[in-house]
Design an enzyme around this catalytic site. Structure first.
Site, short mmCIF file in Angstrom:
data_model
loop_
_atom_site.label_atom_id
_atom_site.label_comp_id
_atom_site.label_asym_id
_atom_site.label_seq_id
_atom_site.Cartn_x
_atom_site.Cartn_y
_atom_site.Cartn_z
N GLN A 137 31.46 -21.07 10.13
CA GLN A 137 32.43 -21.45 9.10
C GLN A 137 32.77 -22.93 9.18
O GLN A 137 33.44 -23.36 10.13
CB GLN A 137 33.71 -20.62 9.31
CG GLN A 137 34.83 -20.93 8.35
CD GLN A 137 36.10 -20.16 8.71
OE1 GLN A 137 36.34 -19.88 9.87
NE2 GLN A 137 36.89 -19.82 7.72
N SER A 140 37.44 -26.59 8.87
CA SER A 140 38.32 -27.63 9.44
C SER A 140 37.58 -28.95 9.65
O SER A 140 36.38 -28.97 9.96
CB SER A 140 38.86 -27.17 10.80
OG SER A 140 39.42 -25.90 10.70
N GLU A 254 39.32 -13.35 6.33
CA GLU A 254 39.33 -13.76 7.74
C GLU A 254 40.58 -13.23 8.45
O GLU A 254 40.50 -12.66 9.53
CB GLU A 254 39.26 -15.29 7.86
CG GLU A 254 39.30 -15.75 9.31
CD GLU A 254 39.16 -17.26 9.49
OE1 GLU A 254 39.25 -18.00 8.50
OE2 GLU A 254 38.95 -17.69 10.64
C1 FAD Z 1 39.79 -20.00 18.40
C2 FAD Z 1 39.66 -20.86 17.18
C3 FAD Z 1 38.55 -20.74 16.37
C4 FAD Z 1 38.40 -21.56 15.24
N1 FAD Z 1 37.25 -21.46 14.50
C5 FAD Z 1 37.09 -22.24 13.41
C6 FAD Z 1 35.88 -22.16 12.65
O1 FAD Z 1 34.95 -21.41 12.98
N2 FAD Z 1 35.75 -22.96 11.58
C7 FAD Z 1 36.74 -23.81 11.18
O2 FAD Z 1 36.56 -24.47 10.16
N3 FAD Z 1 37.88 -23.94 11.89
C8 FAD Z 1 38.08 -23.17 13.01
N4 FAD Z 1 39.23 -23.28 13.75
C9 FAD Z 1 40.22 -24.30 13.39
C10 FAD Z 1 41.52 -23.75 12.81
O3 FAD Z 1 41.33 -23.25 11.53
C11 FAD Z 1 42.56 -24.89 12.84
O4 FAD Z 1 42.76 -25.23 14.20
C12 FAD Z 1 43.86 -24.48 12.22
O5 FAD Z 1 43.73 -24.30 10.83
C13 FAD Z 1 44.98 -25.52 12.48
O6 FAD Z 1 44.57 -26.80 12.15
P1 FAD Z 1 44.70 -28.02 13.19
O7 FAD Z 1 44.12 -27.59 14.49
O8 FAD Z 1 44.15 -29.23 12.54
O9 FAD Z 1 46.27 -28.18 13.42
P2 FAD Z 1 47.29 -28.96 12.49
O10 FAD Z 1 47.06 -28.61 11.08
O11 FAD Z 1 47.25 -30.42 12.86
O12 FAD Z 1 48.68 -28.35 12.94
C14 FAD Z 1 49.38 -28.81 14.11
C15 FAD Z 1 50.73 -28.08 14.16
O13 FAD Z 1 51.53 -28.43 13.02
C16 FAD Z 1 51.96 -27.25 12.34
N5 FAD Z 1 51.97 -27.50 10.88
C17 FAD Z 1 51.03 -28.14 10.15
N6 FAD Z 1 51.38 -28.14 8.84
C18 FAD Z 1 52.55 -27.46 8.74
C19 FAD Z 1 53.40 -27.10 7.64
N7 FAD Z 1 53.10 -27.44 6.38
N8 FAD Z 1 54.52 -26.38 7.91
C20 FAD Z 1 54.84 -26.02 9.19
N9 FAD Z 1 54.07 -26.35 10.27
C21 FAD Z 1 52.94 -27.05 10.05
C22 FAD Z 1 50.91 -26.21 12.67
O14 FAD Z 1 51.41 -24.89 12.49
C23 FAD Z 1 50.58 -26.54 14.13
O15 FAD Z 1 51.54 -25.96 14.97
C24 FAD Z 1 39.41 -22.49 14.90
C25 FAD Z 1 40.55 -22.61 15.71
C26 FAD Z 1 40.68 -21.82 16.85
C27 FAD Z 1 41.90 -21.97 17.70
#
Ligand code: FAD
Length: 407
Positions: A137, A140, A254
């Site tokens: 996928q 991100s 998902e």
């Molecule tokens: C085990 C695992 C597997 C994954 N596999 C995939 C994959 O296969 N493909 C893929 O594309 N991605 C994958 N991901 C990525 C995942 O989708 C992202 O980590 C997730 O969407 C959060 O984005 P970020 O890490 O950039 O955090 P950020 O978006 O930077 O968030 C950081 C913090 O800020 C908070 N926050 C952000 N915006 C808001 C808001 N508007 N209101 C309140 N709080 C907020 C969040 O809740 C979080 O606590 C995976 C992640 C994990 C942990």
């Protein structure tokens, strides 16, 4: 599709039972069976393999039972929701191993059935059912996680092909996947309306994956780079700039799937075993044979009750989804609750293990103790993957409760 019920359904159950018993490779009954742990994900790497897990996958796929409710014309089982439930029940009752784990089955296939054209369905769905292609996928990016629509990976129309440049991150198992379903930007002047949904063969020149090493020593994710990657025009799903709707729908599938792992027969939620029993063994019993620490006993019981309520809700919502139009925004309620309860359960497990709940490796700790500690660390990701808990609460507020956006 026949309208099965009552006696027909019982006849189907007995047919399923007989078939499963006859076709399950006997080697897999042995918990120590020598199978490649990656085999359950299928893919090109296992073409021609005679690993018993692959034999099991092929047999189930021939019946279409890796995707029981998908239409038979695309390789699925063509079963009614009631029949599929019977199959699930028999698989759980007989403790059969899963035939195939697949992002294709859980996420891409359902949206191709809704949004794909006929050629895309014919090309990709049977290969998903048969476990021939392993998908990853590509959502991100370094600057686009929760704010997914901020993604920058560029996709340009070059007449006879699309040209892709950019970077994805946290792409689970990208280094093992054969194809990637990917969100790309086709119009930089708009945010949500400038996104498209494309399919990329990972063998295409210009695709590079770099595994990210975690604190646990494992590398389940990658950074994925696209440099002048050319893909055929027919690899766009839906319309140009119409990818956001597909992206959101896929996220519902998902979230439904992540939560299903916490339902009946699911394995997610931290280390295995009965928490109360384990706590009694490690921390001692009172005169009545109950866990000596009353406060921990209360919290373990509350977690068990909440998990039971969650399981019932998951079962009800899965039945509604099969009978209706697929999952809804309500999957965010379940994803949120499942993640928080799983984290709580694994915290309780660490407490229940007492001093033994501090082992990471070494002879002082049993494999189960080490698995519990590593499982505890893994559950921290439950409230991040598939959309964070905060983002799921936002979805619940807006799409389920209909609350206004804060000014
Ligand atoms: C085990 C695992 C597997 C994954 N596999 C995939 C994959 O296969 N493909 C893929 O594309 N991605 C994958 N991901 C990525 C995942 O989708 C992202 O980590 C997730 O969407 C959060 O984005 P970020 O890490 O950039 O955090 P950020 O978006 O930077 O968030 C950081 C913090 O800020 C908070 N926050 C952000 N915006 C808001 C808001 N508007 N209101 C309140 N709080 C907020 C969040 O809740 C979080 O606590 C995976 C992640 C994990 C942990």
């Amino acid at each position: 599709m026949a309208d099965f019920g009552g006696a027909d359904l019982e006849a189907f159950r007995s047919e399923v039972k007989t078939w499963l018993e006859a076709n399950y490779p006997p080697e897999l009954r042995d918990p120590e069976a020598k199978t490649d742990p990656e085999a359950v994900w299928g893919g090109r790497a296992f073409e021609g393999s005679d690993d018993p897990q692959i034999v099991w996958m092929r047999r189930m796929a021939e019946k279409g039972w890796t995707a029981p409710t998908w239409p038979a014309e695309y390789g699925g089982g063509g079963l009614s929701p009631q029949q599929a439930r019977v199959l699930d029940q028999e698989l759980a009752a007989g403790r059969y191993r899963p035939a195939l784990l697949s992002f294709g089955l859980w996420m891409l296939g359902p949206v191709l059935l809704e949004y794909g054209d006929e050629a895309q369905k014919k090309e990709h769905l049977p290969k998903i059912v048969q476990g021939k292609i392993r998908w990853c996928q590509g959502y991100s990016e370094p600057g686009a996680g929760s704010d997914l629509a901020g993604l920058q990976t560029r996709c340009e129309d070059k007449g006879d092909h699309w040209l892709i440049n950019g970077q994805k991150v946290w792409t689970s198992y990208a280094n093992k996947a054969d194809w990637c379903f990917c969100l790309v930007r086709t119009d930089p002047s708009k945010k949500h309306e400038g996104i498209s949904f494309v399919l990329i063969d990972m063998l295409t020149p210009g695709v590079e994956t770099r595994p990210i090493r975690l604190i646990s020593g494992e590398s389940p994710f990658c950074e994925t780079f696209f440099t002048d990657v050319k893909i055929p025009k027919e690899n766009l799903v839906g319309r140009v700039n119409g990818g956001w709707e597909i992206a959101k729908r896929l996220l519902q599938y998902e979230r439904q799937n992540i939560s299903a792992g916490f339902g009946e027969g699911g394995t997610a939620g931290g280390a295995a075993g009965d928490l109360a029993q384990i706590a009694r063994r490690y921390l001692g019993e009172d005169a009545n044979g109950a866990l000596a620490e009353a406060d921990l006993r209360r919290r373990i019981t509350q977690n068990k009750i909440n998990f039971q309520a969650l399981r019932q809700t998951i079962a009800r919502s899965a039945a509604e989804s099969k009978a209706g139009n697929g999952p809804s925004a309500a999957t965010s309620i379940i994803k949120y609750a499942a993640a928080e309860l799983a984290k709580e359960r694994s915290e309780l497990m660490i407490e229940a293990l007492g001093h033994q709940g501090q082992g990471w490796e070494g002879e002082g700790f049993s494999p189960q103790e080490i698995a519990a500690v590593r499982g505890w660390l893994r559950t921290k990701a439950n409230s991040i993957e598939g959309g964070t808990s905060e983002i799921n609460l936002n979805v619940v507020a807006k799409r389920v409760l209909g609350l206004p956006d804060p000014k």
